[in-house]
Enzyme design. Structure first.
Site, short mmCIF file in Angstrom:
data_model
loop_
_atom_site.label_atom_id
_atom_site.label_comp_id
_atom_site.label_asym_id
_atom_site.label_seq_id
_atom_site.Cartn_x
_atom_site.Cartn_y
_atom_site.Cartn_z
N SER A 127 7.06 6.32 -17.04
CA SER A 127 6.07 5.98 -16.02
C SER A 127 6.50 4.79 -15.17
O SER A 127 7.14 3.85 -15.66
CB SER A 127 4.75 5.63 -16.72
OG SER A 127 3.90 4.95 -15.83
N THR A 177 4.42 11.13 -8.23
CA THR A 177 3.04 11.53 -8.55
C THR A 177 2.17 11.35 -7.32
O THR A 177 2.11 10.25 -6.75
CB THR A 177 2.51 10.70 -9.74
OG1 THR A 177 3.35 10.96 -10.87
CG2 THR A 177 1.07 11.08 -10.09
N LYS A 259 4.51 15.69 -8.70
CA LYS A 259 3.56 15.87 -9.82
C LYS A 259 2.14 15.70 -9.31
O LYS A 259 1.83 14.70 -8.64
CB LYS A 259 3.86 14.84 -10.91
CG LYS A 259 2.87 14.84 -12.08
CD LYS A 259 3.37 13.93 -13.20
CE LYS A 259 2.45 13.92 -14.39
NZ LYS A 259 1.30 13.04 -14.27
N HIS A 283 -3.48 15.37 -13.79
CA HIS A 283 -3.45 14.06 -14.42
C HIS A 283 -4.30 14.04 -15.71
O HIS A 283 -4.92 13.03 -16.04
CB HIS A 283 -3.95 13.00 -13.42
CG HIS A 283 -3.22 11.70 -13.47
ND1 HIS A 283 -2.21 11.38 -12.59
CD2 HIS A 283 -3.34 10.61 -14.27
CE1 HIS A 283 -1.76 10.16 -12.85
NE2 HIS A 283 -2.42 9.68 -13.87
C1 LIG Z 1 -3.16 6.79 -20.83
C2 LIG Z 1 -2.53 7.66 -19.78
C3 LIG Z 1 -1.71 7.08 -18.83
C4 LIG Z 1 -1.10 7.88 -17.86
N1 LIG Z 1 -0.22 7.30 -16.98
C5 LIG Z 1 0.42 8.07 -16.07
C6 LIG Z 1 1.39 7.51 -15.21
O1 LIG Z 1 1.70 6.34 -15.28
N2 LIG Z 1 1.97 8.33 -14.30
C7 LIG Z 1 1.65 9.67 -14.18
O2 LIG Z 1 2.19 10.37 -13.33
N3 LIG Z 1 0.75 10.22 -15.02
C8 LIG Z 1 0.15 9.46 -15.96
N4 LIG Z 1 -0.74 10.04 -16.83
C9 LIG Z 1 -0.96 11.50 -16.77
C10 LIG Z 1 0.06 12.24 -17.66
O3 LIG Z 1 1.35 12.16 -17.14
C11 LIG Z 1 -0.29 13.73 -17.78
O4 LIG Z 1 -0.39 14.30 -16.49
C12 LIG Z 1 -1.58 13.99 -18.56
O5 LIG Z 1 -1.74 13.08 -19.62
C13 LIG Z 1 -1.54 15.41 -19.10
O6 LIG Z 1 -2.75 15.76 -19.68
P1 LIG Z 1 -3.06 15.69 -21.27
O7 LIG Z 1 -3.26 14.24 -21.58
O8 LIG Z 1 -4.30 16.49 -21.37
O9 LIG Z 1 -1.88 16.27 -22.00
C14 LIG Z 1 -1.35 9.27 -17.82
C15 LIG Z 1 -2.19 9.84 -18.78
C16 LIG Z 1 -2.76 9.07 -19.77
C17 LIG Z 1 -3.59 9.73 -20.82
O1 LIG Z 2 -4.06 5.66 -16.13
C1 LIG Z 2 -3.56 6.56 -15.46
O2 LIG Z 2 -3.86 7.74 -15.62
C2 LIG Z 2 -2.60 6.26 -14.43
O3 LIG Z 2 -1.59 6.89 -14.44
C3 LIG Z 2 -2.82 5.38 -13.30
C4 LIG Z 2 -2.41 4.06 -13.34
C5 LIG Z 2 -2.60 3.25 -12.24
C6 LIG Z 2 -3.16 3.76 -11.10
C7 LIG Z 2 -3.54 5.10 -11.05
C8 LIG Z 2 -3.36 5.92 -12.17
#
Ligand SMILES: Cc1cc2nc3c(=O)[nH]c(=O)nc-3n(C[C@H](O)[C@H](O)[C@H](O)COP(=O)(O)O)c2cc1C
Ligand SMILES: O=C(O)C(=O)c1ccccc1
Length: 387
Positions: A127, A177, A259, A283
């Site tokens: 990330s 993303t 993404k 997401h």
């Molecule tokens: C705690 C958390 C933080 C996340 N941070 C990011 C991130 O920094 N960048 C991003 O593209 N997606 C982020 N995501 C989304 C994940 O990449 C992914 O799309 C998502 O968790 C998939 O769904 P699932 O949790 O149901 O498997 C985050 C998801 C969670 C749960």
């Molecule tokens: O927590 C998240 O899902 C995440 O990826 C995020 C972090 C900072 C800004 C927007 C989404």
């Protein structure tokens, strides 16, 4: 890493009284244990979703609309889960999704999932908002496959700096993303008044970046909150359009993935703007409430892309059956999100390895019992839509 699904299964069966002491097997157990070991706010950050949670629930429920229709009397002695992605052979159709702020879950932060994925041989998507800077993550991974996820900053020089650093550290794809130019309405976090970035979690790449630091009045460690607010402001890129994606495309020759696509017309736009791969994602339901489930988006996106570039998918994958259904409907591979975040909180690097190993073993057994011996044989004929 080779995972022998029957051996793994048999080891657990034969562990007897020890079984209770072993790490969890199912997603629900990982989630329950994470809830026990974490404070309410960080647990809520991972668990939470946008608004009423409709998208998140819908992601999981969508898998029930499709049922696997097995074939029998097929030779399934040899099984092959491997796929090829951008010239790399990957042993299983699974990647670790980009999840930021891992130090709220475990002191090792992103080093734990990075090392776990290196051992498993699957790509790790780091990330942009990792707590550990990308160079340190790269160092921990040796030659293993890693991709870098970018929240496109408003500042073009910062964008260039992140991409150059990722290239210099051996990341072999860039994932942009596009579903999070604003943070979704997350009621659990609002109730807990909890945004981990404000205390410096998830800022590893920003606080170590020369371009970012030169834009600050004082060093990040002198005023963490001010620096974090500036980083979040960079990410709130509300004027990000296809033209800005072109700018990113011009900065790198690495494979570029987008993404956060759920509309087939956006998939076509992305293709026209030169991306090399699409990640169908909402997401994990954390951004737009009441949105279409990613599994329901897959068939039309697959139809519009016509196999020209790989389609990956995430959001709601919890089991082997889910993985097979996603592949049947057009995904080349899936990304796993919350399951590994919970496992990280419970047992660090070992936990991440364990949750993925179980998913792989279940996928392999499901594949075999449905009468297929290789992932390449999985197509739409594997499933029927029942409602
Ligand atoms: C705690 C958390 C933080 C996340 N941070 C990011 C991130 O920094 N960048 C991003 O593209 N997606 C982020 N995501 C989304 C994940 O990449 C992914 O799309 C998502 O968790 C998939 O769904 P699932 O949790 O149901 O498997 C985050 C998801 C969670 C749960
Ligand atoms: O927590 C998240 O899902 C995440 O990826 C995020 C972090 C900072 C800004 C927007 C989404």
């Amino acid at each position: 890493m080779t995972i022998h699904s029957e051996d793994l299964q048999m080891n657990i069966y034969q562990s007897g009284d020890e079984a209770a002491k072993l790490l969890p097997v199912s997603f629900d157990q990982w989630e329950n244990q994470a809830k026990k070991v974490l404070a309410a706010a960080p647990f809520g950050y991972v668990h939470g979703a946008a608004g009423a949670g409709d998208t998140e629930r819908g992601n999981v429920e969508a898998f029930q609309k499709y049922k696997i229709r097995p074939r029998v009397c097929c030779d399934i002695t040899e099984r092959d889960l491997s796929i090829s992605l951008f010239g790399n052979k990957i042993p299983f159709p699974i990647l670790l999704a980009p999840i930021g702020v891992n130090t709220i879950l475990h002191p090792d932060g992103e080093l734990a999932p990075a090392k776990a994925s290196a051992k498993l041989g699957i790509p790790y998507v780091l990330s942009n908002v990792s707590s550990v800077p990308l160079e340190k993550v790269a160092e921990a991974m040796g030659d293993s496959v890693r991709w870098f996820q970018l929240y496109p900053p408003k500042d073009h020089d910062l964008t260039k700096s992140f991409i150059k650093r990722a290239e210099a550290s051996g990341f072999t794809a860039i994932v942009v993303t596009v579903d999070s130019t604003l943070l979704g309405w997350r009621e659990t976090d609002l109730r807990n008044a909890y945004l981990p970035f404000l205390t410096g979690h998830g800022m590893g790449n920003y606080f170590s970046d020369p371009v970012f630091c030169s834009s600050l009045k004082e060093a990040p460690d002198k005023n963490i909150k001010a620096a974090a607010l500036k980083a979040l402001e960079e990410g709130n890129n509300t004027c990000f359009t296809w033209r800005k994606l072109d700018f990113i495309r011009e900065q790198t020759r690495l494979p570029l993935l987008i993404k956060g696509i759920t509309h087939p017309d956006d998939a076509i736009m992305a293709l026209e703007h030169g991306v090399d791969g699409i990640i169908v994602s909402n997401h994990g339901g954390r951004q737009l409430d009441g949105a279409v489930a990613t599994l329901d988006s897959l068939p039309s996106i697959s139809e519009s892309i016509q196999g020209k570039i790989p389609i990956l998918m995430d959001s709601g994958i919890r089991r082997g059956a889910d993985i097979l259904k996603a592949i049947a409907l057009g995904a080349t591979a899936v990304l796993i999100g919350r399951p590994y975040a919970y496992a990280l909180a419970v047992a660090g690097e070992t936990g991440v390895q364990e949750v993925i190993k179980h998913l792989v073993a279940e996928t392999e057994l499901q594949l075999a019992i449905s009468g297929r011996s290789s992932i390449q044989e999985v197509d739409q004929s594997l499933v029927i839509k029942v409602k």
